[in-house]
Motif scaffolding. Structure first.
Motif, PDB file in Angstrom:
ATOM      1  N   ASN A 282       0.821  -1.202   0.000  1.00  0.00           N
ATOM      2  CA  ASN A 282       0.000   0.000   0.000  1.00  0.00           C
ATOM      3  C   ASN A 282       0.860   1.259   0.000  1.00  0.00           C
ATOM      4  O   ASN A 282       0.529   2.255  -0.651  1.00  0.00           O
ATOM      5  CB  ASN A 282      -0.936   0.003   1.208  1.00  0.00           C
ATOM      6  CG  ASN A 282      -1.993  -1.083   1.120  1.00  0.00           C
ATOM      7  OD1 ASN A 282      -2.287  -1.584   0.041  1.00  0.00           O
ATOM      8  ND2 ASN A 282      -2.552  -1.465   2.253  1.00  0.00           N
ATOM      9  N   GLU A 283       1.967   1.223   0.725  1.00  0.00           N
ATOM     10  CA  GLU A 283       2.864   2.375   0.740  1.00  0.00           C
ATOM     11  C   GLU A 283       3.506   2.571  -0.635  1.00  0.00           C
ATOM     12  O   GLU A 283       3.676   3.711  -1.095  1.00  0.00           O
ATOM     13  CB  GLU A 283       3.944   2.198   1.804  1.00  0.00           C
ATOM     14  CG  GLU A 283       4.904   3.375   1.921  1.00  0.00           C
ATOM     15  CD  GLU A 283       4.206   4.701   2.185  1.00  0.00           C
ATOM     16  OE1 GLU A 283       4.765   5.750   1.787  1.00  0.00           O
ATOM     17  OE2 GLU A 283       3.099   4.708   2.788  1.00  0.00           O
ATOM     18  N   THR A 284       3.837   1.480  -1.290  1.00  0.00           N
ATOM     19  CA  THR A 284       4.371   1.575  -2.650  1.00  0.00           C
ATOM     20  C   THR A 284       3.342   2.192  -3.578  1.00  0.00           C
ATOM     21  O   THR A 284       3.677   3.033  -4.429  1.00  0.00           O
ATOM     22  CB  THR A 284       4.765   0.178  -3.162  1.00  0.00           C
ATOM     23  OG1 THR A 284       5.788  -0.362  -2.323  1.00  0.00           O
ATOM     24  CG2 THR A 284       5.284   0.249  -4.586  1.00  0.00           C
ATOM     25  N   PHE A 285       2.090   1.796  -3.411  1.00  0.00           N
ATOM     26  CA  PHE A 285       1.012   2.352  -4.228  1.00  0.00           C
ATOM     27  C   PHE A 285       0.898   3.861  -3.999  1.00  0.00           C
ATOM     28  O   PHE A 285       0.731   4.639  -4.937  1.00  0.00           O
ATOM     29  CB  PHE A 285      -0.310   1.661  -3.893  1.00  0.00           C
ATOM     30  CG  PHE A 285      -1.459   2.079  -4.774  1.00  0.00           C
ATOM     31  CD1 PHE A 285      -1.770   1.373  -5.915  1.00  0.00           C
ATOM     32  CD2 PHE A 285      -2.235   3.194  -4.444  1.00  0.00           C
ATOM     33  CE1 PHE A 285      -2.831   1.761  -6.729  1.00  0.00           C
ATOM     34  CE2 PHE A 285      -3.291   3.586  -5.245  1.00  0.00           C
ATOM     35  CZ  PHE A 285      -3.592   2.870  -6.396  1.00  0.00           C
ATOM     36  N   ARG A 286       0.975   4.273  -2.735  1.00  0.00           N
ATOM     37  CA  ARG A 286       0.885   5.701  -2.422  1.00  0.00           C
ATOM     38  C   ARG A 286       1.992   6.484  -3.112  1.00  0.00           C
ATOM     39  O   ARG A 286       1.751   7.567  -3.673  1.00  0.00           O
ATOM     40  CB  ARG A 286       0.950   5.917  -0.915  1.00  0.00           C
ATOM     41  CG  ARG A 286      -0.252   5.417  -0.136  1.00  0.00           C
ATOM     42  CD  ARG A 286      -0.160   5.800   1.332  1.00  0.00           C
ATOM     43  NE  ARG A 286      -1.223   5.178   2.104  1.00  0.00           N
ATOM     44  CZ  ARG A 286      -1.093   4.028   2.755  1.00  0.00           C
ATOM     45  NH1 ARG A 286       0.079   3.381   2.740  1.00  0.00           N
ATOM     46  NH2 ARG A 286      -2.101   3.518   3.427  1.00  0.00           N
TER      47      ARG A 286
END
Length: 298
Positions: A145-149
């Motif tokens: 999810n952090e990568t997506f952000r």
């Protein structure tokens, strides 16, 4: 088949299978035979990255995946040939929005069949998931999810539109060959006409992840048996496949899907005879690949 569950794998797993099969058609995978023949190994690695399979789970999961691919090869690949043959006819004719809607429903039906086929194995694995594996899974979700952000949330609207457009053009170029600047300008207009809210995509993704974690924790905490766990896994799969239809953001997803189809129609409409011939040749190559794969035994 025993033991086959994982969280995002309940969603990601289907993506992997579809990547080497159904999505090979949709996303224009250029190495279908190689991807498909390595699909069982790739899928195992994917699952292991999410769940951190132990020495007892690993052999069962590998065998389950092998059997699933065997079934898929023997029963499903001929359907993909039908999809591609139909796409060739549509490209040679007057492709319509109704055609794309029908194609989408056709592919989703095949995805649902694949998902339902895997339910017993997904349930078996769910019954073996340990608390430390749930913690590992949750951390994996958070990292993704952090990568997506970083990639899709942070940045200006123009930057995010550009990223989305480039991703789409990678697929269009693979299908049709290079587009001219004038053609790209028309496709960029169609791309930008789609609603842009990557936060909605992330929110839906995180809600799905939490549902997966909740179900797995329930199975572990209550020490459920297969009979009680099966409908819970089935519910997760159903939610994954139809999540946008029951979402509070349904209108956004419907509008986005419609805009993407309009972009595809634009690409077909502006494609030159040479570009369409390029697409026809590529599809024929995939048809040959699927025929070869279907005839092979592993």
């Amino acid at each position: 088949m025993k033991k086959f569950n994982t969280q995002e794998p309940l969603s990601q797993r289907f993506r992997v299978l579809c990547l080497v099969a159904i999505v090979a058609v949709l996303t224009a995978c250029s190495g279908i035979k190689l991807a498909y023949n390595q699909g069982d190994t790739l899928l195992y690695w994917w699952l292991d990255a999410y769940v951190d399979l132990d020495s007892e789970q690993a052999p069962e999961v590998k065998q389950d995946i092998k059997e699933l691919f065997k079934w898929h090869r023997q029963t499903q690949l001929k359907d993909y040939i039908h999809i591609l043959t139909n796409a060739q006819r549509q490209l040679a004719g007057n492709l319509s929005k109704a055609d794309l809607d029908a194609d989408y429903r056709d592919i989703m039906a095949r995805t649902d069949l694949l998902a339902q086929k895997a339910v017993p194995e997904l349930t078996d694995l769910a019954l073996t998931i340990k608390p430390e594996q749930l913690a590992h899974l949750e951390k994996k979700f958070e990292k993704n999810n952090e990568t997506f952000r970083k990639k899709f949330i942070r940045g200006s609207v123009e930057e995010l539109q550009e990223k989305r457009f480039k991703k789409s053009m990678e697929q269009f170029d693979l299908w049709f060959g290079d587009f001219s600047r004038d053609q790209e300008a028309l496709l960029r207009k169609a791309s930008d006409a789609r609603p842009l809210s990557n936060q909605i995509w992330l929110d839906e993704r995180m809600q799905r992840q939490q549902k997966i974690l909740t179900v797995l924790r329930k199975i572990d905490k209550e020490n459920l048996g297969k009979e009680a766990a099966t409908p819970l896994i089935q519910g997760l799969i159903k939610d994954m496949l139809v999540r946008t239809q029951g979402s509070q953001h349904k209108q956004f997803f419907d509008t986005y899907t419609d805009g993407t189809m309009q972009m595809i129609l634009t690409a077909v409409k502006i494609a030159t005879p040479e570009q369409k011939a390029h697409a026809q040749k590529r599809m024929q190559g995939w048809i040959s690949d699927f025929n070869t794969l279907a005839a092979e035994t592993k």
